[in-house]
Design a protein around this motif. Structure first.
Motif, PDB file in Angstrom:
ATOM      1  N   VAL A  27     -33.286  78.805 -40.544  1.00 17.59           N
ATOM      2  CA  VAL A  27     -32.298  77.836 -40.067  1.00 17.59           C
ATOM      3  C   VAL A  27     -32.620  77.340 -38.658  1.00 17.59           C
ATOM      4  N   ASN A  28     -33.345  78.144 -37.867  1.00 19.82           N
ATOM      5  CA  ASN A  28     -33.664  77.741 -36.490  1.00 19.82           C
ATOM      6  C   ASN A  28     -34.873  76.825 -36.402  1.00 19.82           C
ATOM      7  N   THR A  29     -35.754  76.869 -37.408  1.00 23.51           N
ATOM      8  CA  THR A  29     -36.996  76.099 -37.320  1.00 23.51           C
ATOM      9  C   THR A  29     -37.197  75.242 -38.565  1.00 23.51           C
ATOM     10  N   PRO A  30     -36.349  74.255 -38.802  1.00 28.95           N
ATOM     11  CA  PRO A  30     -36.546  73.372 -39.960  1.00 28.95           C
ATOM     12  C   PRO A  30     -37.866  72.629 -39.850  1.00 28.95           C
ATOM     13  N   GLY A  31     -38.475  72.351 -40.993  1.00 28.00           N
ATOM     14  CA  GLY A  31     -39.770  71.673 -40.983  1.00 28.00           C
ATOM     15  C   GLY A  31     -39.687  70.210 -40.633  1.00 28.00           C
ATOM     16  N   GLY A  32     -38.497  69.614 -40.744  1.00 27.59           N
ATOM     17  CA  GLY A  32     -38.334  68.190 -40.468  1.00 27.59           C
ATOM     18  C   GLY A  32     -37.030  67.899 -39.768  1.00 27.59           C
ATOM     19  N   PRO A  33     -36.691  66.615 -39.651  1.00 25.03           N
ATOM     20  CA  PRO A  33     -35.494  66.220 -38.888  1.00 25.03           C
ATOM     21  C   PRO A  33     -34.167  66.457 -39.599  1.00 25.03           C
ATOM     22  N   VAL A  34     -34.189  66.754 -40.897  1.00 24.56           N
ATOM     23  CA  VAL A  34     -32.940  66.960 -41.632  1.00 24.56           C
ATOM     24  C   VAL A  34     -32.988  68.314 -42.340  1.00 24.56           C
ATOM     25  N   SER A  35     -31.801  68.820 -42.698  1.00 26.38           N
ATOM     26  CA  SER A  35     -31.702  70.085 -43.416  1.00 26.38           C
ATOM     27  C   SER A  35     -30.571  69.993 -44.430  1.00 26.38           C
ATOM     28  N   TYR A  36     -30.645  70.802 -45.470  1.00 25.79           N
ATOM     29  CA  TYR A  36     -29.534  70.894 -46.408  1.00 25.79           C
ATOM     30  C   TYR A  36     -28.292  71.372 -45.672  1.00 25.79           C
ATOM     31  N   ALA A  37     -27.117  70.938 -46.126  1.00 24.60           N
ATOM     32  CA  ALA A  37     -25.860  71.260 -45.447  1.00 24.60           C
ATOM     33  C   ALA A  37     -25.649  72.757 -45.225  1.00 24.60           C
ATOM     34  N   PRO A  38     -25.940  73.638 -46.207  1.00 26.86           N
ATOM     35  CA  PRO A  38     -25.735  75.079 -45.973  1.00 26.86           C
ATOM     36  C   PRO A  38     -26.627  75.649 -44.871  1.00 26.86           C
ATOM     37  N   LEU A  39     -27.690  74.928 -44.506  1.00 31.26           N
ATOM     38  CA  LEU A  39     -28.597  75.391 -43.456  1.00 31.26           C
ATOM     39  C   LEU A  39     -28.263  74.793 -42.096  1.00 31.26           C
ATOM     40  N   GLU A  40     -27.120  74.132 -42.017  1.00 32.89           N
ATOM     41  CA  GLU A  40     -26.610  73.595 -40.755  1.00 32.89           C
ATOM     42  C   GLU A  40     -25.373  74.379 -40.344  1.00 32.89           C
ATOM     43  N   HIS A  41     -25.150  74.487 -39.040  1.00 32.21           N
ATOM     44  CA  HIS A  41     -23.910  75.099 -38.562  1.00 32.21           C
ATOM     45  C   HIS A  41     -22.743  74.150 -38.827  1.00 32.21           C
ATOM     46  N   ALA A  42     -21.556  74.711 -38.979  1.00 35.83           N
ATOM     47  CA  ALA A  42     -20.360  73.873 -39.077  1.00 35.83           C
ATOM     48  C   ALA A  42     -20.244  73.044 -37.800  1.00 35.83           C
ATOM     49  N   ARG A  43     -19.847  71.796 -37.951  1.00 40.75           N
ATOM     50  CA  ARG A  43     -19.772  70.925 -36.779  1.00 40.75           C
ATOM     51  C   ARG A  43     -18.800  71.462 -35.733  1.00 40.75           C
ATOM     52  N   TYR A 345     -35.442  66.496 -47.447  1.00 41.02           N
ATOM     53  CA  TYR A 345     -34.689  67.745 -47.345  1.00 41.02           C
ATOM     54  C   TYR A 345     -35.490  68.944 -47.833  1.00 41.02           C
ATOM     55  N   PHE A 346     -36.095  68.821 -49.044  1.00 40.84           N
ATOM     56  CA  PHE A 346     -36.851  69.954 -49.560  1.00 40.84           C
ATOM     57  C   PHE A 346     -38.109  70.193 -48.718  1.00 40.84           C
ATOM     58  N   GLY A 347     -38.712  69.128 -48.212  1.00 37.40           N
ATOM     59  CA  GLY A 347     -39.875  69.271 -47.352  1.00 37.40           C
ATOM     60  C   GLY A 347     -39.533  70.001 -46.067  1.00 37.40           C
ATOM     61  N   SER A 348     -38.366  69.691 -45.501  1.00 37.77           N
ATOM     62  CA  SER A 348     -37.916  70.383 -44.295  1.00 37.77           C
ATOM     63  C   SER A 348     -37.708  71.867 -44.573  1.00 37.77           C
ATOM     64  N   LEU A 349     -37.093  72.172 -45.717  1.00 31.44           N
ATOM     65  CA  LEU A 349     -36.886  73.573 -46.096  1.00 31.44           C
ATOM     66  C   LEU A 349     -38.221  74.272 -46.326  1.00 31.44           C
ATOM     67  N   LEU A 350     -39.143  73.596 -46.993  1.00 27.99           N
ATOM     68  CA  LEU A 350     -40.451  74.179 -47.273  1.00 27.99           C
ATOM     69  C   LEU A 350     -41.201  74.474 -45.976  1.00 27.99           C
ATOM     70  N   GLY A 351     -41.087  73.579 -45.008  1.00 25.66           N
ATOM     71  CA  GLY A 351     -41.720  73.812 -43.710  1.00 25.66           C
ATOM     72  C   GLY A 351     -41.132  75.026 -43.009  1.00 25.66           C
ATOM     73  N   ALA A 352     -39.797  75.166 -43.094  1.00 25.18           N
ATOM     74  CA  ALA A 352     -39.129  76.304 -42.466  1.00 25.18           C
ATOM     75  C   ALA A 352     -39.542  77.618 -43.124  1.00 25.18           C
ATOM     76  N   VAL A 353     -39.599  77.623 -44.453  1.00 24.85           N
ATOM     77  CA  VAL A 353     -39.993  78.832 -45.182  1.00 24.85           C
ATOM     78  C   VAL A 353     -41.451  79.185 -44.876  1.00 24.85           C
ATOM     79  N   THR A 354     -42.311  78.174 -44.783  1.00 26.23           N
ATOM     80  CA  THR A 354     -43.717  78.403 -44.455  1.00 26.23           C
ATOM     81  C   THR A 354     -43.859  79.054 -43.090  1.00 26.23           C
TER      82      THR A 354
END
Length: 375
Positions: A27-43, A345-354
């Motif tokens: 959650v701290n290092t997303p691979g891109g500029p966007v993330s799925y909602a569950p991987l974001e903090h509540a506003r 979104y999936f690319g950002s998640l994939l980058g974070a997991v990598t």
């Protein structure tokens, strides 16, 4: 983070620590500029799975303390206090230096100069861990565990009226009008606060660190309980019941003092401790009752070196942003040339997991050589 010795390890707690760190890196290092909602903090008010990560880290600190503090009985008061304050200082300084990193910057004349300390954030994630650990350790060392729990509850109860009475009279729980922000600005000024919200506001401020002690004390109490009854059906049932009761309390408290991670409200503390109780109970059921342990090795590698791997992830992410590749950074290049092809979104998640897996490989290397970084 304090850690138990190899002979005292409790597998479920190592797995819990490892899961917490792995999710924190993602959650701290997303691979891109966007993330799925569950991987974001509540506003602001509200809760997402990501909001559980930090309090779970504190909860894990308390778990580990329950093993370490048993050995303090053989030490003098001076030795114990020395350990507590030394660990607090090291973790706090690591956090401070992390925000000051890389320590140098280019000025208007393109000369390399020392980054001004006057604009360095003072508080942060590791600083909160250090302070909450220190307060919880002193409470538990000088008081009985039951008394430490009572004091933690009193802190949570008092934090509620303090936030309501000393914030902005119109909206005391707003981003710009809360009492924690007022206190931090008075004590440190805008330049030493976090600016990620678009203005000076530190979600790890001084005032909101006090209720976070409850997460550490809660983790300590659960750790002590697990050592005596954690591997029995009775113990498991009690742990699940405690988690359920805490969730009910948090639900009703939320009506008057909303669950809010950035303010670290009292209802947030009760809610997250309740969730952590349930999660640990489920891990124990899988590992100790069903004997399903093949999957645990991945997480225990991280759980044995939690603080080091977290620091590695933060420094590594900062370095990737500093390395220029063409007209962007190494981080940006990896997203633009690799991960974006899998979708934003999936690319950002994939980058974070990598990136998380890269940190895991370092942990695997250390574990194979029995290298465990202790503070």
């Amino acid at each position: 983070m304090p850690s138990s010795t190899p002979g005292q390890r409790f597998l479920a707690l190592d797995v819990f620590r490892g899961m917490t760190i792995c999710f924190m890196i993602i959650v701290n290092t997303p691979g891109g500029p966007v993330s799925y909602a569950p991987l974001e903090h509540a506003r602001w008010h509200g809760f997402t799975p990501t909001d559980l990560v930090f309090p779970s880290f504190l909860f894990a600190v308390g778990n580990a303390m329950s093993f370490v503090m048993a050995k303090w009985a053989a030490l003098s008061q001076g030795e114990v206090l020395g350990k507590i304050f030394k660990r607090t200082l090291i973790i706090f300084l690591c956090g401070y230096l992390l925000y000051w990193f890389p320590f140098f910057e280019y000025d208007a004349s393109h000369h390399l100069v020392l980054s001004p300390i006057a604009h360095t954030r003072i508080l942060g994630v590791l600083q909160r861990i250090a302070l909450a650990y220190m307060i919880a350790s002193l409470l538990i060392y000088y008081c009985k565990p039951k008394t430490a729990v009572i004091i933690s509850v009193i802190i949570l109860l008092l934090y509620w009226p303090v936030m309501l009475w000393f914030g902005n009279p119109v909206d005391p729980l707003s981003l710009t009008g809360n009492a924690g922000l007022r206190f931090d600005k008075w004590l440190m000024g805008d330049n030493h606060l976090y600016h990620g919200e678009g203005l000076a506001f530190d979600p790890e401020g001084w005032l909101s660190t006090l209720p976070a002690v409850g997460n550490v004390v809660g983790g300590y109490m659960v750790g002590k309980f697990l050592q005596s009854k954690g591997k029995t059906f009775e113990g498991l049932a009690k742990l699940l019941l405690a988690g359920f009761v805490l969730l009910v309390i948090a639900y009703f408290w939320d009506l008057g003092f909303p669950i809010n991670k950035k303010l670290w409200t009292s209802s947030f503390v009760v809610y997250t401790v309740g969730l952590d109780c349930i999660i640990i109970a489920l891990i124990i059921y899988l590992v100790d009752f069903l004997g399903k342990t093949k999957w645990t090795g991945f997480f225990t590698i991280v759980g044995k070196n939690p603080l080091f791997i977290y620091l590695l992830s933060e420094v590594g992410a900062a370095v990737m942003d500093l390395i220029p590749v063409g007209d962007t950074s190494l981080h940006g290049w990896a997203y633009q040339h690799i991960f974006v092809h899998f979708g934003a979104y999936f690319g950002s998640l994939l980058g974070a997991v990598t990136f998380m897996l890269f940190c895991w490989l370092i942990g695997y290397f250390l574990d194979k050589r029995k290298i465990y970084v202790r503070v």
